[in-house]
Write an enzyme that holds these catalytic residues in place. Sequence first.
Site, short mmCIF file in Angstrom:
data_model
loop_
_atom_site.label_atom_id
_atom_site.label_comp_id
_atom_site.label_asym_id
_atom_site.label_seq_id
_atom_site.Cartn_x
_atom_site.Cartn_y
_atom_site.Cartn_z
N HIS A 255 0.86 -1.19 0.00
CA HIS A 255 0.00 0.00 0.00
C HIS A 255 0.89 1.24 0.00
O HIS A 255 1.95 1.25 0.59
CB HIS A 255 -0.90 0.01 1.24
CG HIS A 255 -2.06 0.94 1.09
ND1 HIS A 255 -1.96 2.28 1.34
CD2 HIS A 255 -3.33 0.72 0.70
CE1 HIS A 255 -3.13 2.85 1.11
NE2 HIS A 255 -3.98 1.93 0.72
N GLU A 313 -7.87 -5.10 -0.43
CA GLU A 313 -8.44 -5.90 -1.53
C GLU A 313 -8.39 -7.40 -1.27
O GLU A 313 -9.16 -8.15 -1.87
CB GLU A 313 -7.71 -5.60 -2.84
CG GLU A 313 -7.54 -4.13 -3.14
CD GLU A 313 -8.85 -3.36 -3.32
OE1 GLU A 313 -8.81 -2.27 -3.86
OE2 GLU A 313 -9.92 -3.87 -2.91
C1 SDX Z 1 -6.11 0.24 -3.08
O1 SDX Z 1 -4.28 4.70 -2.03
C2 SDX Z 1 -5.32 4.08 -1.45
O2 SDX Z 1 -5.81 4.44 -0.43
C3 SDX Z 1 -5.83 2.91 -2.26
C4 SDX Z 1 -6.90 2.05 -1.56
C5 SDX Z 1 -8.19 2.81 -1.38
O3 SDX Z 1 -8.93 2.50 -0.45
O4 SDX Z 1 -8.51 3.67 -2.26
O5 SDX Z 1 -6.38 1.61 -0.34
C6 SDX Z 1 -7.26 0.83 -2.41
O6 SDX Z 1 -5.79 0.70 -4.13
C7 SDX Z 1 -5.34 -0.90 -2.47
C8 SDX Z 1 -4.18 -1.40 -3.37
C9 SDX Z 1 -4.74 -2.42 -4.41
N1 SDX Z 1 -3.66 -2.79 -5.35
C10 SDX Z 1 -3.00 -3.97 -5.23
O7 SDX Z 1 -3.18 -4.78 -4.32
C11 SDX Z 1 -1.97 -4.20 -6.31
C12 SDX Z 1 -0.68 -4.75 -5.69
N2 SDX Z 1 -0.02 -3.69 -4.87
C13 SDX Z 1 0.84 -2.81 -5.54
O8 SDX Z 1 1.06 -2.79 -6.84
C14 SDX Z 1 1.46 -1.70 -4.69
O9 SDX Z 1 1.71 -2.19 -3.43
C15 SDX Z 1 0.64 -0.44 -4.61
C16 SDX Z 1 0.34 0.09 -5.98
C17 SDX Z 1 -0.61 -0.67 -3.88
C18 SDX Z 1 1.48 0.58 -3.85
O10 SDX Z 1 2.56 0.82 -4.62
P1 SDX Z 1 3.64 1.93 -4.21
O11 SDX Z 1 3.34 2.59 -2.93
O12 SDX Z 1 3.81 2.78 -5.38
O13 SDX Z 1 4.85 1.02 -3.89
P2 SDX Z 1 6.00 0.82 -4.89
O14 SDX Z 1 5.40 0.51 -6.22
O15 SDX Z 1 6.92 1.98 -4.75
O16 SDX Z 1 6.66 -0.50 -4.35
C19 SDX Z 1 7.85 -0.40 -3.58
C20 SDX Z 1 8.57 -1.70 -3.82
C21 SDX Z 1 8.67 -1.93 -5.31
O17 SDX Z 1 9.90 -2.46 -5.58
P3 SDX Z 1 10.61 -1.94 -6.95
O18 SDX Z 1 9.70 -2.45 -8.07
O19 SDX Z 1 10.59 -0.40 -6.86
O20 SDX Z 1 11.97 -2.55 -6.92
O21 SDX Z 1 7.77 -2.77 -3.28
C22 SDX Z 1 7.43 -3.66 -4.34
C23 SDX Z 1 7.62 -2.94 -5.64
O22 SDX Z 1 8.01 -3.86 -6.63
N3 SDX Z 1 6.02 -3.99 -4.22
C24 SDX Z 1 5.52 -5.18 -4.46
C25 SDX Z 1 4.15 -5.07 -4.19
N4 SDX Z 1 3.88 -3.82 -3.82
C26 SDX Z 1 5.05 -3.15 -3.84
N5 SDX Z 1 6.11 -6.32 -4.89
C27 SDX Z 1 5.28 -7.38 -5.04
N6 SDX Z 1 3.95 -7.37 -4.80
C28 SDX Z 1 3.36 -6.22 -4.37
N7 SDX Z 1 2.06 -6.20 -4.15
#
Ligand code: SDX
Length: 376
Positions: A255, A313
């Site tokens: 998140h 989710e």
């Molecule tokens: C919602 O913002 C809100 O409030 C949203 C929400 C709401 O109520 O409106 O809470 C609802 O959107 C929940 C999130 C639903 N999405 C997912 O579950 C998709 C999977 N999660 C992600 O893709 C990710 O965690 C995010 C998009 C939710 C957050 O991404 P960030 O904050 O931009 O984190 P990041 O992309 O900078 O990640 C940091 C590192 C990365 O490593 P690098 O690629 O930079 O080397 O952590 C890794 C990411 O790869 N990472 C993950 C991961 N989430 C982050 N690796 C594997 N699986 C994951 N889920």
Amino acid sequence: MTGPVSEGLDGIAVGETEISQIDGSTGSLAIRGYPIAEVAQEATYEETVFLLLYGRLPTAEELTGFRKRIASNREISNKVKIVIEQAAQEEKSAMDALRMGVAGANLGHERDNPEADAIRLIAVFPTIVAAYWRYRQGKDPIAPRQDLRHAANYLYMLTGEKASEARIEGVETYLNTVADHGLNASTFTARVVVSTQADLVSAGTAAVGALKGPLHGGAPGPVLEMLRTVNETGNPADYVRSTLAGGDRLMGFGHRVYRTRDPRAAVLEDAAHEFYTESDDADLFETAREFEEVAVELLAERVPDRRLETNVEFYTAVLLAGVGVPKELFTTTFAISRVSGWMAHALEQLDDNRLIRPTAHYTGEIDRSWTAIAER
Ligand code: SDX
């Protein structure tokens, strides 16, 4: 411009709000000062909407009137039904059909009565989603009932039968839990649109577009597919390892704000557990719990500098599958709830006349001279 760039506006405050308070480090969320667990378990969805829009809980008399006001705005015109039927025939996604339905729903667009626009959007989202689903089944839409509360009427319009109280409560807990969450991508989208002095219907339509993406509202469907796969194979560790090895994101985890478990995951896990104990699909719930434990451990190994825990989710998928919402409607069911948060923020934005317009560092070419086409 020479200031620092904050990728994705991470950690940037763009204004003040009185609607919801999130503490990402402790994993807490309050809606108008009420802890999310209390709102989720105590409120009917109409009470949550009233709280979001007006900043306080309604009296019994106010709630009765408010429930009637929403119920009387649920109908959609034949013109909108034609738009939705065509989207269903073309097998467009439920979110695309919702966006087209809202745009076509001849809704207010009355800047001089934005509160009426807000109520109308909140009322009509379930009717549009349910009509789409009926058309996808080759059936006629079911007209909304005015005697049922929001969650019950939504389930009724999907099947034509009144759902059990357990299923209604399961959906209502979900709708209360995800109604608002600060300046997430879709809510911020709604605020940007209103900041240009456009109407709330345009803000709602734009927010539907933002919610559709799998990094935001589009995650629950893939979470359910993931759990059903693991329920078959029985090996969550292999699934997680191969997903991460492929550089893919694990849906339902991580998140932007929470650096610990999303407090909504606990609320929805409890609601799902309550529901599954009475259903014969309990093994999906147990698979989810085992998957979560394995995934958090392997994510910690893979991304040691970031605590990637369960977000809202993950158990959304388990709960909505349990109460019988089709997987294709998970994200639109999220929209049916979150439209009340979008509208609360849109109304709050109206009080702030500043256009939201960030900047960016230019890193492209400079000082170029035009070349006539004959010389290119
Ligand atoms: C919602 O913002 C809100 O409030 C949203 C929400 C709401 O109520 O409106 O809470 C609802 O959107 C929940 C999130 C639903 N999405 C997912 O579950 C998709 C999977 N999660 C992600 O893709 C990710 O965690 C995010 C998009 C939710 C957050 O991404 P960030 O904050 O931009 O984190 P990041 O992309 O900078 O990640 C940091 C590192 C990365 O490593 P690098 O690629 O930079 O080397 O952590 C890794 C990411 O790869 N990472 C993950 C991961 N989430 C982050 N690796 C594997 N699986 C994951 N889920």
